[in-house]
Design a protein around this motif. Sequence first.
Motif, mmCIF file in Angstrom:
data_model
loop_
_atom_site.group_PDB
_atom_site.id
_atom_site.type_symbol
_atom_site.label_atom_id
_atom_site.label_comp_id
_atom_site.label_asym_id
_atom_site.label_seq_id
_atom_site.Cartn_x
_atom_site.Cartn_y
_atom_site.Cartn_z
ATOM 1 N N LEU A 62 -22.709 -20.754 -22.608
ATOM 2 C CA LEU A 62 -22.736 -20.384 -24.018
ATOM 3 C C LEU A 62 -21.393 -19.860 -24.512
ATOM 4 N N GLU A 63 -20.391 -19.859 -23.626
ATOM 5 C CA GLU A 63 -19.045 -19.399 -23.986
ATOM 6 C C GLU A 63 -18.066 -20.567 -23.910
ATOM 7 N N TYR A 64 -17.808 -21.165 -25.052
ATOM 8 C CA TYR A 64 -16.948 -22.356 -25.132
ATOM 9 C C TYR A 64 -15.567 -22.130 -24.535
ATOM 10 N N GLU A 65 -14.950 -21.000 -24.826
ATOM 11 C CA GLU A 65 -13.586 -20.739 -24.354
ATOM 12 C C GLU A 65 -13.522 -20.693 -22.823
ATOM 13 N N ASP A 66 -14.548 -20.133 -22.198
ATOM 14 C CA ASP A 66 -14.602 -20.106 -20.729
ATOM 15 C C ASP A 66 -14.531 -21.523 -20.172
ATOM 16 N N LEU A 67 -15.297 -22.422 -20.784
ATOM 17 C CA LEU A 67 -15.361 -23.797 -20.300
ATOM 18 C C LEU A 67 -14.028 -24.520 -20.493
ATOM 19 N N CYS A 68 -13.367 -24.247 -21.588
ATOM 20 C CA CYS A 68 -12.052 -24.866 -21.835
ATOM 21 C C CYS A 68 -11.062 -24.509 -20.727
ATOM 22 N N VAL A 69 -11.084 -23.260 -20.308
ATOM 23 C CA VAL A 69 -10.193 -22.821 -19.235
ATOM 24 C C VAL A 69 -10.533 -23.540 -17.935
ATOM 25 N N ALA A 70 -11.820 -23.633 -17.629
ATOM 26 C CA ALA A 70 -12.247 -24.259 -16.371
ATOM 27 C C ALA A 70 -11.939 -25.750 -16.337
ATOM 28 N N PHE A 71 -12.016 -26.419 -17.497
ATOM 29 C CA PHE A 71 -11.827 -27.874 -17.540
ATOM 30 C C PHE A 71 -10.362 -28.278 -17.641
ATOM 31 N N ALA A 72 -9.479 -27.361 -17.908
ATOM 32 C CA ALA A 72 -8.063 -27.689 -18.089
ATOM 33 C C ALA A 72 -7.511 -28.401 -16.859
ATOM 34 N N GLY A 73 -6.876 -29.545 -17.085
ATOM 35 C CA GLY A 73 -6.272 -30.307 -15.997
ATOM 36 C C GLY A 73 -7.215 -31.252 -15.290
ATOM 37 N N CYS A 74 -8.493 -31.261 -15.673
ATOM 38 C CA CYS A 74 -9.485 -32.118 -15.012
ATOM 39 C C CYS A 74 -9.610 -33.461 -15.737
ATOM 40 N N THR A 75 -9.744 -34.515 -14.969
ATOM 41 C CA THR A 75 -9.999 -35.827 -15.558
ATOM 42 C C THR A 75 -11.489 -36.099 -15.690
ATOM 43 N N GLY A 76 -12.311 -35.323 -14.964
ATOM 44 C CA GLY A 76 -13.748 -35.513 -15.018
ATOM 45 C C GLY A 76 -14.497 -34.201 -14.951
#
Length: 331
Positions: A62-76
Amino acid sequence: MKRVCVTGAGGYIASWVVKLLLSKGYMVHGTVRDPCDEKKNGHLKKLKNAEERLKLFKADLLEYEDLCVAFAGCTGVLHVASPVPGRHVPNPQVELLDPAIIGTQNVLNACLNAKVEKIVVVSSASAVLLNPQWPSDQEMDESCWTDIEYAKSLQQWYAVSKTIAEMQALENDKRDDLTVVTVCPAFVIGPMLQSTINTTSLLILSYMKDEGRTIRDTMENSERPYVDVRDLSEAILLLYENPKSKGRYICSQYSLRTKEFIAKMASFFPGYSYPKTFMEKSGRALLSSKKLLNLGWSYRPLEENIIDTIKNYEELGLLAKGKPFPSIITF
């Protein structure tokens, strides 16, 4: 090096997905509620190659910003995280609907922000099975969807949450520059890697320990489709890696009634407190995995699944005499 994020990395299915990715040479990001919680996530850090190639991120769906940090640099991104309830859900909006529906939208938006190329969303067979208009003698394929209003009338809130979230995910595949594939696994069983017992394992355990039953020595003889957690992990990675994967995929190996399934368990592991009487329950659970099989998926025999599952329970001490039935257990 290929970099992929797995949401809900410490969970039952996701733990096997992380293990598989590490064995295939991926750099893995994993989202968890608390990376420092050793009881819930310590098993991930012990996986082979985890020290070099696994990074855990504190994130809430439910925390969009958290997910953005985790997905940074990922292709999938492999979106596995979603709450799986027991029978009673006091507050379905908070416990199921918001995490599944809003959480999935946040994941999709974060994927777009991070320029992720492809996402595999793990849905559920419950997003397929509750369709009273489907002919009872016909296998359900990817064109079959759970009737949301019908599911609501039955208070099947998990099915409602997974159906809406999956529909929402596939709509994003049509609108945005992001490849979205969904997979609908059957009832998932198999050995556990995590240290907190999951809902489906609790049910299998209740077949062998009478303390776990609502009515002593009595069990509903309902039909369920099954899939091994390890084969499901292989399917998720196949859908991610195969450029031909598109749309929705059912992931199911076998469909058996409870009585048949328990008879197979008892033939390999006699001596446990199996139910002696069954309440007949109508309804079929015929799922077709032809689309996934045609993509190259394969699966292990049901007998191997059952043997490995129960051996795992024995090794963990869950079936020891005098051990109380766990509503929730860590070990």
